[in-house]
Design a protein around this motif. Structure first.
Motif, PDB file in Angstrom:
ATOM      1  N   ASP A  83      -2.394   1.119   5.229  1.00  0.00           N
ATOM      2  CA  ASP A  83      -2.296   0.783   3.808  1.00  0.00           C
ATOM      3  C   ASP A  83      -1.942   2.043   3.025  1.00  0.00           C
ATOM      4  O   ASP A  83      -2.474   3.118   3.286  1.00  0.00           O
ATOM      5  N   GLY A  84      -1.031   1.873   2.078  1.00  0.00           N
ATOM      6  CA  GLY A  84      -0.617   3.004   1.259  1.00  0.00           C
ATOM      7  C   GLY A  84       0.005   2.542  -0.035  1.00  0.00           C
ATOM      8  O   GLY A  84       0.283   1.357  -0.227  1.00  0.00           O
ATOM      9  N   ILE A  85       0.215   3.500  -0.921  1.00  0.00           N
ATOM     10  CA  ILE A  85       0.829   3.250  -2.226  1.00  0.00           C
ATOM     11  C   ILE A  85       2.134   4.029  -2.277  1.00  0.00           C
ATOM     12  O   ILE A  85       2.152   5.243  -2.056  1.00  0.00           O
ATOM     13  N   THR A  86       3.220   3.338  -2.546  1.00  0.00           N
ATOM     14  CA  THR A  86       4.521   3.981  -2.594  1.00  0.00           C
ATOM     15  C   THR A  86       4.654   4.853  -3.847  1.00  0.00           C
ATOM     16  O   THR A  86       3.780   4.856  -4.716  1.00  0.00           O
ATOM     17  N   ASN A 121       4.330   3.121  -7.094  1.00  0.00           N
ATOM     18  CA  ASN A 121       3.020   2.486  -7.339  1.00  0.00           C
ATOM     19  C   ASN A 121       2.974   1.028  -6.877  1.00  0.00           C
ATOM     20  O   ASN A 121       2.521   0.140  -7.599  1.00  0.00           O
ATOM     21  N   THR A 129       1.470  -1.274  -3.678  1.00  0.00           N
ATOM     22  CA  THR A 129       0.596  -1.257  -2.503  1.00  0.00           C
ATOM     23  C   THR A 129       1.266  -2.020  -1.363  1.00  0.00           C
ATOM     24  O   THR A 129       1.627  -3.189  -1.506  1.00  0.00           O
ATOM     25  N   ARG A 151       1.565  -2.422   3.209  1.00  0.00           N
ATOM     26  CA  ARG A 151       0.910  -2.281   4.518  1.00  0.00           C
ATOM     27  C   ARG A 151       2.016  -2.177   5.570  1.00  0.00           C
ATOM     28  O   ARG A 151       2.768  -3.131   5.768  1.00  0.00           O
ATOM     29  N   ARG A 179       1.291   7.281   6.892  1.00  0.00           N
ATOM     30  CA  ARG A 179       0.740   7.227   5.536  1.00  0.00           C
ATOM     31  C   ARG A 179       1.449   8.206   4.610  1.00  0.00           C
ATOM     32  O   ARG A 179       1.668   7.918   3.420  1.00  0.00           O
TER      33      ARG A 179
END
Length: 260
Positions: free
Chosen positions: A73-76, A79, A81, A83, A118
């Protein structure tokens, strides 16, 4: 008595030979540790001998390993979200480094791959993750390859498998795609109407210079409508024909003698 002693020596020799014999498969290489110290010679495939109780043989597979990276899981950068999961293909290039420089090279590669994945998510935008994966794969491979070289591991390739988006983002992208298609349809329709208006304007200019062309066009339209045979055709009387009759009916009558 002598025969028994010889038989015992032969059995002991056979047991020692069995204890010292090792088989290394074609896709493996062997490292020999003598009293804990690595011997320089790397044992190749086939039958090899070691000293029982003194040498320890460590086999290392030289095959390409397929390492799936769990979804992260991450935030580009814009902005969103997401997976993302990936898969790493690697193989051992230097067995000595893979065994000595790192405790468990498979686990180490997994941790590096997760951290790098990540990191690449945070540095990328959503559009890059969806449409520009080739460049991201190259960047991810470069990030993993840097520590892997010190462990004697060669990275064959890295692939991003899937990008999971939130449901709200999927709906927004669907509306955006629908609006884009509608915009293109309107532009195409407007462009067609513009081209048609130019052609009609040219046709009107031609018919203005040649009134007979308008009558021919009218007759052609009548023929096309009459071909359907399922409608009532009301034929208007051409104004030009009225003007023609009016023009030719203005003939002076001959004057006769008038009688009182």
């Amino acid at each position: 008595m002598v025969v028994e002693i010889l038989g015992g020596l032969v059995a002991l020799g056979g047991f020692g030979l069995a204890m010292s014999a090792r088989v290394i498969k074609q896709f493996e290489q062997g490292l020999v540790f003598r009293f804990g110290k690595l011997q320089q010679a790397v044992r190749g495939p086939g039958l090899t001998m070691i000293i029982p109780g003194v040498d320890t043989l460590r086999k290392v597979s030289m095959q390409i390993v397929t390492l799936p990276v769990p979804a992260q899981d991450g935030i580009t950068r814009d902005n969103v979200t997401v997976r993302v999961d990936a898969v790493v293909y690697f193989k051992v290039q230097d067995p000595a480094k893979a065994v000595i420089n790192v405790e468990d090279y498979r686990f180490a590669m997994l941790q590096v791959a997760q951290t790098s994945l990540r990191s690449i998510i945070g540095k990328s935008e959503l559009d890059d993750l969806l449409s520009n994966r080739e460049r991201l794969n190259q960047g991810l491979e470069l990030m993993i390859d840097t520590p892997a070289l010190e462990w004697g591991i060669d990275i064959d390739r890295v692939e991003i498998k899937d990008v999971a988006l939130p449901e709200s983002m999927k709906r927004s992208m669907s509306r955006q795609a629908e609006a884009e298609r509608e915009r293109r349809a309107r532009i195409i329709t407007a462009d067609g109407e513009l081209q048609a208006s130019k052609k009609l304007s040219e046709a009107a200019g031609t018919m203005e210079q040649t009134p007979a062309a308008l009558q021919l066009r009218l007759l052609q339209t009548i023929v096309e409508v009459a071909a359907e045979k399922n409608s009532t055709l009301v034929l208007p009387f051409p104004v030009e024909l009225l003007r023609f009759l009016e023009k030719n009916s203005n003939v002076e009558l001959p004057k006769g003698d008038s009688s009182d």
